[in-house]
Each structure stands twice: as C-alpha cells, then as structure tokens.
Design an enzyme around this catalytic site. Structure first.
Site, mmCIF file in Angstrom:
data_model
loop_
_atom_site.group_PDB
_atom_site.id
_atom_site.type_symbol
_atom_site.label_atom_id
_atom_site.label_comp_id
_atom_site.label_asym_id
_atom_site.label_seq_id
_atom_site.Cartn_x
_atom_site.Cartn_y
_atom_site.Cartn_z
ATOM 1 N N HIS A 23 0.396 -1.483 -0.567
ATOM 2 C CA HIS A 23 -0.099 -0.269 0.184
ATOM 3 C C HIS A 23 0.986 1.407 0.212
ATOM 4 O O HIS A 23 0.680 2.637 -0.424
ATOM 5 C CB HIS A 23 -1.197 -0.525 0.883
ATOM 6 N N GLU A 24 1.761 0.882 0.715
ATOM 7 C CA GLU A 24 2.351 2.323 0.951
ATOM 8 C C GLU A 24 3.601 2.608 0.141
ATOM 9 O O GLU A 24 3.608 3.949 -0.563
ATOM 10 C CB GLU A 24 3.222 2.705 2.437
ATOM 11 N N HIS A 27 2.189 4.576 -3.090
ATOM 12 C CA HIS A 27 2.013 5.867 -2.541
ATOM 13 C C HIS A 27 3.306 6.561 -3.031
ATOM 14 O O HIS A 27 3.630 7.332 -4.037
ATOM 15 C CB HIS A 27 1.619 6.096 -0.929
#
Length: 457
Positions: A23-24, A27
């Site tokens: 997920h990170e 980003h």
C-alpha cells in the site's frame, strides 16, 4: 494452544507487513513519478528498529509497531516557497489531479497486488469442489423450497457457479433480496431444474446464523470428510442414555445449526455436565433429545471436558467431485482480474448492506478474526494463504477509499471540495475532520474487536 496462538500471530504479522508495504509503495511510486520528494518510507510506527537513507535523501524505516505504516512527503508549510526546487518537490504545491493520483495509488496497488497473487494461484493450480449438495438441513430455507440432495448447482441468479466459492459469492450478493433463483441438475444428467428460493427478512442476521451463508440457507456441501452422523455409540454413555441411535444425523444443538463434526464435538468438549437440546434426523423424521455430556478429567492436568461416547461417520469425497483448475499466464491474468473485480464488488456491497442494516454490525470482523484467518490459511497451504492475502489486500484498499479524513478517501474528499470551492480547506476545518474521522474509526475498531472476542466464547 500457545503454539496455535503464536502461529496465528506470526501469520498475521507477516500478512500485515506485506500488505502495508504494498500500500505505501503505491504512494511512494506515484510520488516519485510526479516529482514529489519522499522524506520517509516507514513500515510500522514507534521506535525505529532499522533505517537506511538513499541518494534521493529518502529514509527507509522499519519500526517496532507493525500495525500500520506511512509515506512522509515533503510538504512546505510556507505560503511562498523559498526556491523553485523546494516548490517543485513539495506535495502541497502540486495540482489537485497530481495529489489525487498520489493518494489513490495506495489502494490501487492493493488491488493490483490482489491480481498478481491470484495470477500466481491460478498458475499453480486451484483445488475446487463441484457444488454438489450432499444433504439438505430439514426445515431450512432450502428445504422449504424442495431442493433435493445429490444435485449439482449450475447457476445462481443466472450466474454460472463451477465451485462452492462461486456459490458462496452469489449467495452473499443476494443478501437483502427477496429471492434467489437456483438452477441445478442431478449428477450425470443434463436435465436442469430451476428452484425459486424465497428469502425471509433478515435471514442472514438470525442468531442461529453460521459464518458460512451456504450452511445458513440449509445446504451441506459434498466436501466434508467427517459428517455429524453417528456411526457408533458406546454402552452406558451420555448419548445412549439420551436415546440417540446409530444413524442419527445431528441437525442442531441449542438451536445452533451443525454442519460438521468438529463444531459439534467442540461444543460438547467445552461444556461438561451441561444439558443441551439436540435435534436429530432419524429415518426422515425430526426428533428432539436432551443430552448431558459426562465429565471426563484430563490427566495430568486438572482440566475436564465433556464426552458423550459417540463416533462420527467418515466419508471420502469422490474424485469426480473435485478437480484442479490450472491456467497458463494469459488466462491466469484474465481469471485473476475477474476474481479481484468480483471480490471488490462483494466487499463494497457488504459495506453498503452494513449501512442499510441488511447485514448486522455483529458480522464486522477485526484483527483477531484476521489473525485466525491468517493462521488457518497458512496452515492449509501456500495457495490458501495467497488467496487470504488477496482478500485482505482488497479489503484494505476499499477501506482506505472510505471518505474519512484520516484515510486516503478523506484526502480525496478534501481535494474534491477544494476543486469545487476553488480554494484549499482551512487547516482548522481539516484538523476538525481528522478528529471526527479518528473517533469514528476508533469506534469501529473497538466494535470489531468486541465482535471478535464475543465469537471466542
């Protein structure tokens, strides 16, 4: 018991670490691509266990508390940046569409990760069981619609169902509807018969509900090795004194439906000398009995467990009832995309039904349930653990898109409001939103944990 706890914990931490990293990283990749400086990429919170800094002056960190993670973007708070380089690298100086891409990339990477995992699963080969009804629970929803045992479910609501997972998916999608249309055919026959299943109001929310919607409707799948049917009864046992006989099929215990031997015997073991109301099927008749398990002391410990002196019926699944679905790379990707999309729709639907009340809030699961699922899937094998990771990755992506200020969806909501107003939202309003969002999320987490603990007892 302690070993089981640590197994679940390790499987849970591994799953959480992988999914947070994915997920990170979404980003992170989007920020780098759009020329925003990344100051820190952290897996976890709290004390730093390990850190490293690259040539772009980005610090990579693993922290002690792995229940989360974040990407810290360069974000100057000055109204006028001190230089062009600072302005170009700052997140808050980027156009709204660029900031939106960075924010939404985290959830998108969770969805892409699900596709990658399912591609691997379909290339390795997925064991599936044909949706053949082993038996129908008497007086159940399915029984009232006169669906017979020994038939294979071909479709539900005109959606093809080649395995039990597909059946389960369509049943869950039917929560809140008034009826389900099931098409089935006898084994080794091409004659298809259609059954209309009228669904009672809130059928999925009844107290007797099992976790499996298939069982809740009253269907027992043909994938159980140990059946809740008595094949032997010891003399002078609790079962014999209660009046049970060989061939009796356990339907329920204290109004809780029984679909496998393990769930029945676990209740008996945990409740010595407690009187239960047992419902059994005997020669197509429904009979009621009162059963009180004897108390057996375990040596060398001081603990005791309940025993009733019975043996279950053990059966083998016919080889024609199960198969391995394996695909090449191209077909595996297509299947993975379809599976991921269906799970995204199901999860979104379920969240909507939680709001409307079609699914009770008691069905909400938290970290304890996820840890149990992680441990069980890891114990079942790599394939099942990968599918578990895929499902949780999808859930993580969707939850992060919810419009709460502390989540990615909340940031997107602020960007939309900013675009409509033509100016950014004040810091005071944003901070108030973060407080409200944090309170709501904390409440939901506490409720989920409470539900998890309630299921343990």
């Amino acid at each position: 018991m302690l070993l089981h706890f640590f197994w679940n914990l390790i499987a849970f931490i591994l799953a959480l670490s992988i999914l947070i990293t994915v997920h990170e990283y979404g980003h992170f990749v989007a920020a780098r691509f759009l020329k925003v400086k990344v100051e820190r990429f952290s897996i976890g919170f709290g004390p730093v266990l390990w850190s490293w800094r690259d040539s772009n002056d980005t610090e990579y960190v693993i922290s002690a508390v792995l229940f989360g993670g974040y990407v810290k973007l360069f974000n100057t708070r000055k109204k006028i940046a001190s230089c062009d380089e600072e302005r170009n690298q700052s997140f808050n100086y980027k156009r709204i569409w660029k900031k939106s891409i960075i924010v939404v990339s985290g959830p998108m990477f969770n969805f892409l990760f699900s596709i990658v995992l399912y591609t691997l699963v379909f290339m390795i080969g997925v064991p599936i069981y044909k949706p053949i009804i082993h038996s129908v629970i008497p007086n159940s929803i399915i029984a009232q619609s006169h669906v017979p045992s020994g038939v294979e479910i071909k479709s539900i609501n005109n959606v093809l169902t080649r395995d039990w997972d597909a059946v389960r998916l369509e049943i869950l999608n039917s929560i809140g509807k008034e009826k389900i249309i099931i098409s089935a055919t006898p084994i080794n026959s091409t004659h298809i018969k259609t059954y209309t299943i009228n669904l009672p109001c809130n059928w999925f929310n009844k107290p007797t509900n099992n976790k499996d919607p298939i069982i809740t409707l009253g269907i027992l799948p043909f994938n159980t090795h140990v059946l809740p049917i008595l094949s032997g009864i010891q003399s002078d046992s609790a079962a014999q004194r209660a009046g049970l006989k060989i061939g009796d099929k356990i339907i329920s215990i204290d109004d809780q439906l029984i679909h496998n031997w393990e769930s029945f015997i676990t209740i008996i073991k945990n409740n010595p000398e407690k009187t239960f109301k047992i419902i059994v099927e005997r020669k197509n008749k429904i009979l009621n009995f009162n059963l009180t398990p004897d108390k057996k002391h375990l040596v060398p410990s001081d603990k005791a467990e309940g025993v009733i002196g019975v043996f279950p019926k053990i059966t083998c699944i016919p080889t024609k009832h199960h198969a391995i679905h394996q695909y090449g790379l191209h077909l595996a990707i297509l299947e993975a995309c379809e599976k991921t999309w269906k799970l995204i729709c199901l999860t979104t639907n379920t969240l909507f039904k939680l709001i409307t009340g079609d699914v009770r809030i008691t069905h909400l699961s938290g970290p304890i349930a996820i840890a149990q699922g992680a441990g069980a899937s890891a114990q079942s094998g790599v394939i099942y653990y990968l599918m578990f990771l895929s499902l949780i990755s999808i859930n993580l992506g969707i939850i992060n898109l919810l419009p709460f200020p502390t989540l990615d969806g909340g940031h997107l909501l602020f960007f939309i409001i900013e675009k409509i107003k033509g100016k950014s939202i004040s810091k005071k309003t944003q901070n108030f939103g973060y407080i409200i969002g944090s309170i709501i999320l904390t409440f939901m987490m506490c409720l989920a944990i409470f539900n998890d603990i309630s299921r343990l007892w």
